[in-house]
Design a protein around this motif. Structure first.
Motif, PDB file in Angstrom:
ATOM      1  N   ASP A 149     -34.247   7.197  14.368  1.00  0.00           N
ATOM      2  CA  ASP A 149     -33.083   7.847  14.971  1.00  0.00           C
ATOM      3  C   ASP A 149     -33.493   8.977  15.913  1.00  0.00           C
ATOM      4  O   ASP A 149     -34.671   9.313  16.049  1.00  0.00           O
ATOM      5  CB  ASP A 149     -32.119   8.348  13.899  1.00  0.00           C
ATOM      6  CG  ASP A 149     -32.710   9.426  12.998  1.00  0.00           C
ATOM      7  OD1 ASP A 149     -33.693  10.101  13.377  1.00  0.00           O
ATOM      8  OD2 ASP A 149     -32.168   9.602  11.888  1.00  0.00           O
TER       9      ASP A 149
ATOM     10  N   HIS B 233     -37.147  10.858  16.599  1.00  0.00           N
ATOM     11  CA  HIS B 233     -37.769  10.751  17.925  1.00  0.00           C
ATOM     12  C   HIS B 233     -38.019  12.131  18.536  1.00  0.00           C
ATOM     13  O   HIS B 233     -39.076  12.377  19.123  1.00  0.00           O
ATOM     14  CB  HIS B 233     -36.891   9.939  18.873  1.00  0.00           C
ATOM     15  CG  HIS B 233     -36.985   8.461  18.710  1.00  0.00           C
ATOM     16  ND1 HIS B 233     -38.019   7.804  18.080  1.00  0.00           N
ATOM     17  CD2 HIS B 233     -36.145   7.477  19.140  1.00  0.00           C
ATOM     18  CE1 HIS B 233     -37.818   6.496  18.129  1.00  0.00           C
ATOM     19  NE2 HIS B 233     -36.682   6.272  18.770  1.00  0.00           N
TER      20      HIS B 233
ATOM     21  N   SER C 253     -34.152   4.092  20.719  1.00  0.00           N
ATOM     22  CA  SER C 253     -33.779   3.745  19.353  1.00  0.00           C
ATOM     23  C   SER C 253     -32.990   2.439  19.310  1.00  0.00           C
ATOM     24  O   SER C 253     -32.055   2.240  20.079  1.00  0.00           O
ATOM     25  CB  SER C 253     -32.929   4.882  18.764  1.00  0.00           C
ATOM     26  OG  SER C 253     -32.634   4.622  17.417  1.00  0.00           O
TER      27      SER C 253
END
Length: 170
Positions: A84, A88, A103
């Motif tokens: 998610d 990240h 994502s």
């Protein structure tokens, strides 16, 4: 002995060089959507990896970050995992990654390109993200793919494939 990046049998891709790469529109850590069409006219390196901030994935991301030959060919680099935005963001900040991490939480696009499904790791078969890399040309066509990737030296190999393709279109 099977290693995480070397499956027992070679994989084949649904995607063949010269074919149009499937369109995508996926969010990055900031919620900005990146579509393949956004990169028309540029080479794109899409690398699919299992999980942020794990040893192999960190090495892979840092190799893409540090590859002078890859910077020299001017390709856009996009990482893709199921992680998610929060994951990240932390991963990119921790390792100063200068490229977007996209994502695909449900692995919908990864399944479409063959980067999610059955894989064998240490003798056990399960569904998961397959470490793969795709080079897409400025017209949106697949130049080359690496399936069942070994992290070492791949960023420079990707750069060499782009350079060879550029020469072929000069």
């Amino acid at each position: 002995m099977t290693t995480p990046d070397a499956p027992e049998t070679p994989e084949t891709s649904r995607l063949q060089p010269g074919e149009a790469f499937p369109a995508f529109a996926l969010p990055d850590a900031d919620g900005k959507t990146h579509a393949l069409a956004d990169y028309a006219g540029n080479y794109v390196v899409l690398y699919v990896y299992p999980k942020d901030d794990t040893p192999g994935c960190t090495k892979e991301a840092c190799d893409f970050r540090d590859s002078a030959p890859l910077r020299a060919v001017g390709a856009a680099i996009l990482g893709l995992s199921r992680d998610d935005a929060g994951s990240h963001t932390a991963f990119a900040e921790k390792y100063s990654l200068p490229f977007p991490l996209l994502s695909d939480p449900d692995a919908t696009f990864m399944k479409e390109i063959g980067s999610y499904g059955p894989k064998t790791l240490y003798g056990k078969t399960s569904d998961g993200v397959k470490r793969q890399t795709f080079v897409i040309d400025p017209q949106g066509k697949l130049v080359k793919s690496w399936l069942a990737v070994k992290v070492e030296g791949r960023a420079d190999a990707v750069a060499a494939a782009i350079a060879a393709d550029q020469v072929g279109h000069a």
